[in-house]
Structure formats: C-alpha cells, structure tokens
Motif scaffolding. Structure first.
Motif, PDB file in Angstrom:
ATOM      1  N   HIS A  12      36.846  36.560  37.051  1.00 57.30           N
ATOM      2  CA  HIS A  12      36.941  37.996  36.799  1.00 57.30           C
ATOM      3  C   HIS A  12      38.123  38.241  35.880  1.00 57.30           C
ATOM      4  O   HIS A  12      39.268  37.921  36.232  1.00 57.30           O
ATOM      5  N   LEU A  13      37.847  38.769  34.707  1.00 63.16           N
ATOM      6  CA  LEU A  13      38.878  39.038  33.709  1.00 63.16           C
ATOM      7  C   LEU A  13      39.209  40.526  33.717  1.00 63.16           C
ATOM      8  O   LEU A  13      38.358  41.362  33.405  1.00 63.16           O
ATOM      9  N   ALA A  14      40.433  40.845  34.119  1.00 65.68           N
ATOM     10  CA  ALA A  14      40.865  42.250  34.178  1.00 65.68           C
ATOM     11  C   ALA A  14      42.326  42.322  33.774  1.00 65.68           C
ATOM     12  O   ALA A  14      43.157  41.617  34.337  1.00 65.68           O
ATOM     13  N   PHE A  15      42.642  43.171  32.812  1.00 63.67           N
ATOM     14  CA  PHE A  15      44.024  43.275  32.349  1.00 63.67           C
ATOM     15  C   PHE A  15      44.911  44.009  33.347  1.00 63.67           C
ATOM     16  O   PHE A  15      46.134  43.942  33.256  1.00 63.67           O
ATOM     17  N   ALA A  16      44.306  44.739  34.293  1.00 67.49           N
ATOM     18  CA  ALA A  16      45.067  45.416  35.342  1.00 67.49           C
ATOM     19  C   ALA A  16      44.503  44.998  36.684  1.00 67.49           C
ATOM     20  O   ALA A  16      43.298  44.806  36.826  1.00 67.49           O
ATOM     21  N   SER A  17      45.386  44.840  37.677  1.00 67.40           N
ATOM     22  CA  SER A  17      44.919  44.378  38.985  1.00 67.40           C
ATOM     23  C   SER A  17      45.875  44.835  40.071  1.00 67.40           C
ATOM     24  O   SER A  17      47.041  45.141  39.807  1.00 67.40           O
ATOM     25  N   LEU A  18      45.347  44.878  41.299  1.00 66.42           N
ATOM     26  CA  LEU A  18      46.192  45.145  42.457  1.00 66.42           C
ATOM     27  C   LEU A  18      47.138  43.969  42.669  1.00 66.42           C
ATOM     28  O   LEU A  18      46.784  42.844  42.365  1.00 66.42           O
ATOM     29  N   PRO A  19      48.330  44.212  43.192  1.00 66.64           N
ATOM     30  CA  PRO A  19      48.906  45.482  43.604  1.00 66.64           C
ATOM     31  C   PRO A  19      49.724  46.172  42.520  1.00 66.64           C
ATOM     32  O   PRO A  19      50.241  47.253  42.741  1.00 66.64           O
ATOM     33  N   ALA A  20      49.850  45.535  41.343  1.00 66.08           N
ATOM     34  CA  ALA A  20      50.721  46.094  40.316  1.00 66.08           C
ATOM     35  C   ALA A  20      50.192  47.422  39.787  1.00 66.08           C
ATOM     36  O   ALA A  20      50.958  48.322  39.464  1.00 66.08           O
ATOM     37  N   THR A  21      48.879  47.551  39.694  1.00 65.41           N
ATOM     38  CA  THR A  21      48.245  48.764  39.200  1.00 65.41           C
ATOM     39  C   THR A  21      47.187  49.194  40.203  1.00 65.41           C
ATOM     40  O   THR A  21      46.449  48.350  40.718  1.00 65.41           O
ATOM     41  N   ILE A  22      47.108  50.495  40.461  1.00 66.92           N
ATOM     42  CA  ILE A  22      46.177  51.013  41.456  1.00 66.92           C
ATOM     43  C   ILE A  22      45.264  52.033  40.785  1.00 66.92           C
ATOM     44  O   ILE A  22      45.723  53.051  40.279  1.00 66.92           O
ATOM     45  N   GLY A  23      43.983  51.744  40.765  1.00 70.25           N
ATOM     46  CA  GLY A  23      43.020  52.665  40.169  1.00 70.25           C
ATOM     47  C   GLY A  23      41.607  52.198  40.451  1.00 70.25           C
ATOM     48  O   GLY A  23      41.383  51.204  41.148  1.00 70.25           O
ATOM     49  N   GLY A  24      40.645  52.922  39.896  1.00 74.43           N
ATOM     50  CA  GLY A  24      39.247  52.608  40.159  1.00 74.43           C
ATOM     51  C   GLY A  24      38.857  51.207  39.742  1.00 74.43           C
ATOM     52  O   GLY A  24      38.201  50.473  40.490  1.00 74.43           O
ATOM     53  N   LEU A  25      39.247  50.807  38.528  1.00 73.60           N
ATOM     54  CA  LEU A  25      38.902  49.465  38.049  1.00 73.60           C
ATOM     55  C   LEU A  25      39.459  48.398  38.969  1.00 73.60           C
ATOM     56  O   LEU A  25      38.767  47.431  39.313  1.00 73.60           O
ATOM     57  N   GLU A  26      40.721  48.556  39.362  1.00 74.58           N
ATOM     58  CA  GLU A  26      41.355  47.548  40.210  1.00 74.58           C
ATOM     59  C   GLU A  26      40.665  47.447  41.572  1.00 74.58           C
ATOM     60  O   GLU A  26      40.496  46.351  42.117  1.00 74.58           O
ATOM     61  N   ILE A  27      40.227  48.582  42.110  1.00 65.43           N
ATOM     62  CA  ILE A  27      39.519  48.582  43.387  1.00 65.43           C
ATOM     63  C   ILE A  27      38.178  47.885  43.255  1.00 65.43           C
ATOM     64  O   ILE A  27      37.765  47.106  44.125  1.00 65.43           O
ATOM     65  N   VAL A  28      37.473  48.129  42.150  1.00 60.33           N
ATOM     66  CA  VAL A  28      36.178  47.487  41.911  1.00 60.33           C
ATOM     67  C   VAL A  28      36.334  45.972  41.837  1.00 60.33           C
ATOM     68  O   VAL A  28      35.598  45.215  42.482  1.00 60.33           O
ATOM     69  N   VAL A  29      37.285  45.521  41.040  1.00 61.46           N
ATOM     70  CA  VAL A  29      37.501  44.082  40.872  1.00 61.46           C
ATOM     71  C   VAL A  29      37.827  43.432  42.216  1.00 61.46           C
ATOM     72  O   VAL A  29      37.281  42.383  42.572  1.00 61.46           O
ATOM     73  N   GLU A  30      38.724  44.060  42.971  1.00 60.79           N
ATOM     74  CA  GLU A  30      39.125  43.491  44.259  1.00 60.79           C
ATOM     75  C   GLU A  30      37.940  43.419  45.221  1.00 60.79           C
ATOM     76  O   GLU A  30      37.755  42.433  45.934  1.00 60.79           O
ATOM     77  N   ALA A  31      37.131  44.477  45.254  1.00 58.92           N
ATOM     78  CA  ALA A  31      35.984  44.501  46.157  1.00 58.92           C
ATOM     79  C   ALA A  31      34.960  43.428  45.796  1.00 58.92           C
ATOM     80  O   ALA A  31      34.429  42.737  46.672  1.00 58.92           O
ATOM     81  N   LEU A  32      34.683  43.269  44.503  1.00 60.57           N
ATOM     82  CA  LEU A  32      33.720  42.251  44.085  1.00 60.57           C
ATOM     83  C   LEU A  32      34.229  40.853  44.403  1.00 60.57           C
ATOM     84  O   LEU A  32      33.471  39.992  44.887  1.00 60.57           O
ATOM     85  N   MET A  33      35.508  40.580  44.140  1.00 56.45           N
ATOM     86  CA  MET A  33      36.045  39.254  44.445  1.00 56.45           C
ATOM     87  C   MET A  33      35.981  38.976  45.944  1.00 56.45           C
ATOM     88  O   MET A  33      35.627  37.872  46.371  1.00 56.45           O
ATOM     89  N   ARG A  34      36.314  39.975  46.742  1.00 57.40           N
ATOM     90  CA  ARG A  34      36.277  39.800  48.197  1.00 57.40           C
ATOM     91  C   ARG A  34      34.854  39.479  48.678  1.00 57.40           C
ATOM     92  O   ARG A  34      34.639  38.529  49.447  1.00 57.40           O
ATOM     93  N   GLU A  35      33.882  40.240  48.217  1.00 54.62           N
ATOM     94  CA  GLU A  35      32.505  40.039  48.664  1.00 54.62           C
ATOM     95  C   GLU A  35      31.955  38.713  48.150  1.00 54.62           C
ATOM     96  O   GLU A  35      31.210  38.023  48.858  1.00 54.62           O
ATOM     97  N   GLN A  36      32.289  38.345  46.928  1.00 58.20           N
ATOM     98  CA  GLN A  36      31.768  37.102  46.358  1.00 58.20           C
ATOM     99  C   GLN A  36      32.389  35.880  47.014  1.00 58.20           C
ATOM    100  O   GLN A  36      31.707  34.867  47.218  1.00 58.20           O
ATOM    101  N   ARG A  37      33.650  35.956  47.378  1.00 57.72           N
ATOM    102  CA  ARG A  37      34.251  34.858  48.145  1.00 57.72           C
ATOM    103  C   ARG A  37      33.576  34.745  49.508  1.00 57.72           C
ATOM    104  O   ARG A  37      33.288  33.639  49.980  1.00 57.72           O
ATOM    105  N   ALA A  38      33.330  35.870  50.145  1.00 57.18           N
ATOM    106  CA  ALA A  38      32.685  35.854  51.459  1.00 57.18           C
ATOM    107  C   ALA A  38      31.287  35.245  51.383  1.00 57.18           C
ATOM    108  O   ALA A  38      30.806  34.651  52.354  1.00 57.18           O
TER     109      ALA A  38
END
Length: 407
Positions: A12-38
C-alpha cells in the motif's frame, strides 16, 4: 493452493499515514491493511520518511517501508509543488526488487501514483490506483485540489487514461475519473467503509460524557468531527449556533479536530463561546479524545451530528455517526450526497448557509419521530459499508489486475 486462493504480497503506497496524519485517506489505508492481514495476505505500507518514522515509534502492526525525505509537505494548500519524482520512483523500484510484491495499491492518483507508475510499469508490476479526493476534485474557493494548477492537471490527464486499474471511493470520484478518460472496463467503484458493528456495540456512560462537556440537562448536544480548514465549513458553525440559540434552542456544539481552538474568537463575536466545546484531534492509534472517552463514545453521546463541509470525496465520519445511531445533518455537496440520502437517513442543507443548517437542526430538535427514523435508517446505511467486505472487493480487483498483467 489455487492461484485465486494464494495469499498476495501487497504494497500500500500512501504519502500520508497514521499516526502522523489523521484523515479519511489514512483511515481507509489502515482499515484495508488490517482486513487484508486478517485474511492472510502479506501487507506492507510504503510511505514518506517522516510518516514511516512516526509509525515505527507508535509500534503499529506490519512492515513499513520508507520513501526518501523531502523538504515540505506537498499535500498542503495551495498544492503548487509536489517535490522531485525520481527519488520516489527509484525507492519504489528498490522496495519492489527486494520484496517482490504481487501488486501495488497507490492511494491518490496524483502525486502518489504519478510518481511511481512508469517506474514500476517498467518492472512489469501490476498497480491499482485509488482516487480519494484532492487528487481529482477541485474547489477553487477553498484552494482545494491539486488540479487547480495547470501543470498538475495535465499530469493527471496524462496518467488516468493509461492506468490499468483504477478505483473510486464514491460516485463523485468515479465521475471525475471517467471524465478524465479512465477506461470503463478497468475502473471500479468501491465505496469506503466503517466498523459499523464495533461502533454500534459501544456502550459508553453517556451522562458522564455530557457532564464532562458541561451539557446542561435537557440540552441538545451537536457534534462535528474534522478540522478547521476552509473546505470543512467550520467557519459557519458559530453563526449557525447563534441562529439556533436566537431561535430559543438550548444547545451545546462540540468540535473535535485540529484547529478547533481557532474558532474561539469567532464564537465570542457571535455570543456563543460558552456553548461551544473545542476538543483536540483524535489520535491515530485510536486513543481517547479526553480521558476515558473515545470518539465513538462522543458519537453515541451526541443528539445530532453536523457536517458543514463544502466538498468531500466520501465523508467517513458521516458513516461513523450513522453507525452510532446519531442523526446527521450535512450539506448537499459532492461526496456527502454519495453517503446521505436527504430525508431518508439524514438531512441535507444548502452549502455555506448557516440559516439552512440551523433550520435542519431545529427540525431534528423539534421532532423526536424524525430523529428516530433517521437514526434507524442511518444504522442500516452504515451496516452496508462493512470494511471486511470492502477489503474482499479490493483483493478480487487486485487478482484481476494481476491476471491482466500476466495475460
């Protein structure tokens, strides 16, 4: 194991990510990574240098691969400079040669995907690109969107028709992609999601929260979540609140997000400072807004969720409020209309109109039956946007993209 069942190696390539930046994109990326790891996939995040450092210090799960440092944040308005392309492209190629990912998922068409697309294509690496908002949308009044500048717009127009796989997080984004020449047979609409079950199951001490916020017994608590940038529309909140108070409503309005404090002077000028609560942004690691209280607890404690944004890609916080059963009031603007159906699961207002939003909120205050109907319908809407199912749709599209690259 069949090819369609084999776990994938996903970057997953994202120039912004949690926890440094908090927003819709960061939440989407985190949710997809969590579900895909699971689901058993090998998932890594590729992000900017400082973002990678923040993740490592926070000890968030999964490998994180860093891109080269840069001088400043290209995501800050007015979006004129996105930095050098070649260092990012070279770093992406190096990560690919070392890790052998099956597919890259780039979040933002521009500048994120644009910086690495051609380099990874030379290696024959499949890529899925998701449009999230500022990469495609333009709102000149608020200086929102990269494409407000001609050189950025031309780069987007060059890349979109050549992209082998594109997704859009909302019908509004999908329309932008198609207008830019995206191939219909290689573009999918995959809406954003929400942890509806988790939010709905929360059982906070609502009275304790309202007491902490200084909400008088019987008063209406209005909640807004976002940040104090112009396109989010928070500048209209003090006047909207003043209109409600002037009409006899007993209300308290809580703002959760970066820059909320900047509205204190405006609130005082409208005579509503004592009725506003300014709360810090929610930590990216899911921490509390104030001791013992998480954001989902505030959704449950609120009587109304107000979202005065002037333009959105999707509006995840709307779904979060709906999942908690909190009636929503928002503006009739792109992105919001993709989530809320006026009169069915929320109320839509004229944008940039404190009078219109105050009228809608007053309707909810005066009509318990309307509140109950919108609450029930909102829960149903949120339940249809489960992250696990959305992740499965992305993985299916990854496999389709990989198969097409190998054909």
């Amino acid at each position: 194991m069949t090819e369609t069942a084999r776990p994938l190696r996903i970057a997953h390539l994202a120039f912004a990510s949690l926890p440094a930046t908090i927003g819709g994109l960061e939440i989407v990326v985190e949710a997809l990574m969590r579900e895909q790891r699971a689901a058993g996939h090998d998932v890594a995040l590729v992000t900017r240098w400082r973002q990678a450092g923040a993740r490592r210090r926070a000890d968030l799960p999964g490998p994180v691969l860093a891109l080269p440092p840069r001088r400043h944040d290209p995501a800050s308005p007015p979006y004129r400079d996105v930095g050098a392309r070649w260092p990012v492209a070279v770093a992406a190629m190096a990560h690919q040669l070392r890790r052998r990912f099956d597919v890259w998922h780039a979040h933002w068409v521009y500048p994120t995907a644009w910086m690495v697309h051609d380099a990874l294509a030379r290696l024959g690496v499949p890529m899925v690109i998701t449009g999230h908002g500022a990469d495609l949308q333009v709102e000149h009044a608020t200086r929102y969107g990269f494409r407000q500048h001609a050189h950025h717009d031309q780069r987007v127009r060059d890349l979109v028709p050549r992209a082998s796989s594109l997704t859009a997080v909302s019908p509004s984004i999908d329309a932008e992609l198609r207008a830019l020449g995206a191939r219909p047979d290689r573009t999918q609409l995959i809406l954003n999601g929400v942890e509806a079950g988790h939010i709905a199951a929360a059982a906070p001490n609502i009275q304790a929260i309202r007491t902490h916020l200084g909400v008088p017994p019987g008063a209406t608590l209005i909640l807004s979540v976002g940040r104090a940038e112009h396109r989010k529309g928070w500048q209209f909140v003090p006047e909207t609140l003043a209109r409600l108070v002037g009409g006899g409503a007993d209300v308290v309005w809580a703002l959760v997000g970066g820059g909320a404090e900047t509205l204190r002077a405006q609130a005082a000028a409208h005579g509503v400072a004592k009725r506003m609560r300014f709360l810090p942004p929610v930590p990216g690691d899911g921490g509390t807004v104030f001791p013992g209280t998480a954001l989902i607890d505030l959704y449950h404690a609120a009587d109304v969720f107000a979202f005065p944004s002037l333009i959105e890609a999707f509006g995840i916080v709307l779904l979060e409020a709906m999942a908690a059963g909190t009636p929503v009031v928002a503006n009739q603007v792109p992105g919001v209309c993709d989530v809320v159906s006026d009169g069915t699961d929320g109320l839509l207002c004229d944008p940039a109109s404190p009078a219109s939003m105050a009228e809608a909120i007053q309707r909810l205050i005066a009509d318990p039956g309307l509140r109950a109907r919108l609450s029930a319908a909102g829960r149903e809407t949120a339940a249809r946007h489960d992250w696990a199912e959305i992740s499965r749709r992305y993985v299916a599209f990854y496999r389709e993209t990989i198969a097409r690259a190998r054909a």
